[in-house]
Write a protein that holds these residues in place. Structure first.
Motif, PDB file in Angstrom:
ATOM      1  N   HIS A 283     -35.022 -17.574 -28.095  1.00  0.00           N
ATOM      2  CA  HIS A 283     -35.019 -16.344 -27.307  1.00  0.00           C
ATOM      3  C   HIS A 283     -33.676 -16.058 -26.635  1.00  0.00           C
ATOM      4  O   HIS A 283     -33.619 -15.266 -25.684  1.00  0.00           O
ATOM      5  N   ILE A 284     -32.597 -16.658 -27.107  1.00  0.00           N
ATOM      6  CA  ILE A 284     -31.289 -16.463 -26.451  1.00  0.00           C
ATOM      7  C   ILE A 284     -30.902 -14.981 -26.394  1.00  0.00           C
ATOM      8  O   ILE A 284     -30.461 -14.497 -25.354  1.00  0.00           O
ATOM      9  N   GLU A 285     -31.080 -14.279 -27.485  1.00  0.00           N
ATOM     10  CA  GLU A 285     -30.727 -12.846 -27.492  1.00  0.00           C
ATOM     11  C   GLU A 285     -31.604 -12.068 -26.513  1.00  0.00           C
ATOM     12  O   GLU A 285     -31.122 -11.164 -25.828  1.00  0.00           O
ATOM     13  N   ASN A 286     -32.888 -12.416 -26.445  1.00  0.00           N
ATOM     14  CA  ASN A 286     -33.784 -11.759 -25.490  1.00  0.00           C
ATOM     15  C   ASN A 286     -33.336 -12.033 -24.057  1.00  0.00           C
ATOM     16  O   ASN A 286     -33.368 -11.139 -23.206  1.00  0.00           O
TER      17      ASN A 286
ATOM     18  N   VAL B 270     -47.806 -11.800 -16.191  1.00  0.00           N
ATOM     19  CA  VAL B 270     -46.392 -11.396 -16.247  1.00  0.00           C
ATOM     20  C   VAL B 270     -46.223 -10.188 -17.154  1.00  0.00           C
ATOM     21  O   VAL B 270     -45.453  -9.278 -16.851  1.00  0.00           O
ATOM     22  N   LEU B 271     -46.969 -10.140 -18.258  1.00  0.00           N
ATOM     23  CA  LEU B 271     -46.893  -8.985 -19.159  1.00  0.00           C
ATOM     24  C   LEU B 271     -47.381  -7.714 -18.471  1.00  0.00           C
ATOM     25  O   LEU B 271     -46.763  -6.651 -18.602  1.00  0.00           O
ATOM     26  N   LEU B 272     -48.471  -7.816 -17.720  1.00  0.00           N
ATOM     27  CA  LEU B 272     -48.984  -6.638 -17.016  1.00  0.00           C
ATOM     28  C   LEU B 272     -48.002  -6.153 -15.950  1.00  0.00           C
ATOM     29  O   LEU B 272     -47.881  -4.953 -15.719  1.00  0.00           O
ATOM     30  N   ILE B 273     -47.291  -7.075 -15.334  1.00  0.00           N
ATOM     31  CA  ILE B 273     -46.320  -6.695 -14.305  1.00  0.00           C
ATOM     32  C   ILE B 273     -45.021  -6.178 -14.918  1.00  0.00           C
ATOM     33  O   ILE B 273     -44.526  -5.121 -14.539  1.00  0.00           O
ATOM     34  N   SER B 274     -44.480  -6.922 -15.884  1.00  0.00           N
ATOM     35  CA  SER B 274     -43.155  -6.592 -16.423  1.00  0.00           C
ATOM     36  C   SER B 274     -43.204  -5.696 -17.651  1.00  0.00           C
ATOM     37  O   SER B 274     -42.245  -4.979 -17.921  1.00  0.00           O
ATOM     38  N   ARG B 275     -44.294  -5.767 -18.401  1.00  0.00           N
ATOM     39  CA  ARG B 275     -44.458  -5.072 -19.675  1.00  0.00           C
ATOM     40  C   ARG B 275     -43.442  -5.524 -20.724  1.00  0.00           C
ATOM     41  O   ARG B 275     -43.126  -4.792 -21.652  1.00  0.00           O
ATOM     42  N   ILE B 276     -42.915  -6.736 -20.551  1.00  0.00           N
ATOM     43  CA  ILE B 276     -41.920  -7.272 -21.486  1.00  0.00           C
ATOM     44  C   ILE B 276     -42.447  -8.588 -22.055  1.00  0.00           C
ATOM     45  O   ILE B 276     -42.660  -9.547 -21.315  1.00  0.00           O
ATOM     46  N   ILE B 277     -42.628  -8.610 -23.372  1.00  0.00           N
ATOM     47  CA  ILE B 277     -43.208  -9.784 -24.037  1.00  0.00           C
ATOM     48  C   ILE B 277     -42.324 -11.017 -23.862  1.00  0.00           C
ATOM     49  O   ILE B 277     -42.827 -12.101 -23.590  1.00  0.00           O
ATOM     50  N   SER B 278     -41.013 -10.858 -24.031  1.00  0.00           N
ATOM     51  CA  SER B 278     -40.140 -12.035 -23.994  1.00  0.00           C
ATOM     52  C   SER B 278     -40.174 -12.735 -22.638  1.00  0.00           C
ATOM     53  O   SER B 278     -40.256 -13.966 -22.582  1.00  0.00           O
ATOM     54  N   ILE B 279     -40.150 -11.982 -21.557  1.00  0.00           N
ATOM     55  CA  ILE B 279     -40.191 -12.628 -20.231  1.00  0.00           C
ATOM     56  C   ILE B 279     -41.545 -13.278 -20.003  1.00  0.00           C
ATOM     57  O   ILE B 279     -41.641 -14.342 -19.387  1.00  0.00           O
ATOM     58  N   SER B 280     -42.590 -12.686 -20.548  1.00  0.00           N
ATOM     59  CA  SER B 280     -43.928 -13.266 -20.438  1.00  0.00           C
ATOM     60  C   SER B 280     -44.002 -14.582 -21.208  1.00  0.00           C
ATOM     61  O   SER B 280     -44.520 -15.577 -20.703  1.00  0.00           O
TER      62      SER B 280
END
Length: 131
Positions: A111-114, A60-70
């Protein structure tokens, strides 16, 4: 009795370790690292579960590049891996699932803010610009 298996103690103590890291008494109850603590807990509880979750995190990080979603995606998958890897053990799988879901809930609450930024499309990628 199966209610006294060490796995439940590890998961239960893990929840309090997470709470201690997320709400540290000496730092005005402002902390973090709930995901990192969960990785450590599950490295002890069942290395297979965390191995698959970490693989999901990386993909997921490689696809989205977003740590929180990963982190959120990998954590929400943990109850699934508990079901798949623990179903043929002498554990009461429901206790493990509930304790794991409590950990996932702590991660999501932290992670609510994220999540709000993700919904708005404002969450920053970890490296490079998102296309």
């Amino acid at each position: 009795s199966e209610w006294y298996l060490p796995i439940y103690g590890a998961l239960f103590c893990g929840i309090f370790c997470m709470l201690g890291h997320v709400f540290p008494a000496f730092f005005e109850l402002k902390g973090g690292k709930a995901v990192a603590v969960t990785v450590g807990i599950f490295a002890i509880v069942d290395w297979r579960c965390i191995s698959v979750a970490l693989a999901i995190f990386v993909v997921v990080l490689l696809i989205s590049r977003i740590i929180s979603i990963s982190s959120l995606t990998a954590s929400i998958s943990m109850p699934i891996w508990i079901i798949l890897f623990k179903r043929n053990t002498n554990e009461n799988i429901y206790i493990s699932i509930v304790l794991t879901l409590i950990m996932v809930l702590i991660i999501y609450l932290k992670h609510i803010e994220n999540i709000k930024r993700l919904i708005k499309g404002e969450e920053k990628p970890i490296f490079g610009k998102k296309e």
